[in-house]
Design an enzyme around this catalytic site. Sequence first.
Site, PDB file in Angstrom:
ATOM      1  N   ASP A   1     -12.090  -5.748  -2.745  1.00 30.89           N
ATOM      2  CA  ASP A   1     -13.249  -6.663  -2.971  1.00 30.89           C
ATOM      3  C   ASP A   1     -14.366  -6.219  -2.422  1.00 30.89           C
ATOM      4  OD1 ASP A   1     -13.404  -7.655   0.417  1.00 30.89           O
ATOM      5  OD2 ASP A   1     -11.383  -6.671  -0.153  1.00 30.89           O
TER       6      ASP A   1
ATOM      7  N   GLU B   1       0.687  -1.221  -0.045  1.00 37.92           N
ATOM      8  CA  GLU B   1       0.004  -0.102  -0.167  1.00 37.92           C
ATOM      9  C   GLU B   1       0.848   1.306   0.084  1.00 37.92           C
ATOM     10  OE1 GLU B   1      -4.116  -1.582   2.155  1.00 37.92           O
ATOM     11  OE2 GLU B   1      -2.332  -1.018   3.502  1.00 37.92           O
TER      12      GLU B   1
END
Length: 231
Positions: free
Chosen positions: A198, A12
């Site tokens: 997701d 990230e």
Amino acid sequence: MKVGIIGAMEQEVTILKEAMTNCQTVSKAGCTFFSGQINGVDVVLLQSGIGKVAAAVGTTILLDEYQPDVVINTGSAGGFDSSLNLGDVVISTEVRHHDTDVTAFGYEMGQMAGQPAAFKADEKLMDLAEKALAQMENTHAVRGLICTGDAFVCTAERQEFIRKHFPSVIAVEMEASAIAQTCHQFNTPFVVVRAISDVADKESPMSFEEFLPLAAKSSSEMVCKMLELTK
């Protein structure tokens, strides 16, 4: 202006670290801090580690030792809003804990004793995120409530619990409320800008692990554009 940027995992923060010039690295208490410039703006990039405790520890060190003017939390999140798809961006209006329960003492679900029920994101930072979004092609974003807990939400039962108690939730993840609470206690403005890796109730051809690098790319590009617009 100095901007603090926080991501939990190496995936990230990698793109942001690679975009940084004059980078200096310091490790402390299990956290890694990268200080330098991105797009000409002074930044301190924190790789905190996963979960609320790691995020709170890292954010406390960031705010106490580096004293950024504002904080941006970036990375991935699980989508709860039906309009969200993989790679879309969520921008926080407020952040809440979804795994905190002291309702027996008269507090709201998700509210920690002595703390507000919700931690409000900074209006100017939200607007900056919207301006950055307007300059990015083919990027869809939703603004709203982001909920945090020390669990990867992957069961129908937990999804149902979160939807019941936080019906306006647009996304969930594992660090933002700890970062927001720490910023609240330091009186430092914050915003959460994350990309969807997701989506609840939607089938995906890719697993979380497979899509994480793409989500990180989307959220990192958004943060870089925000920094560009601060100049």
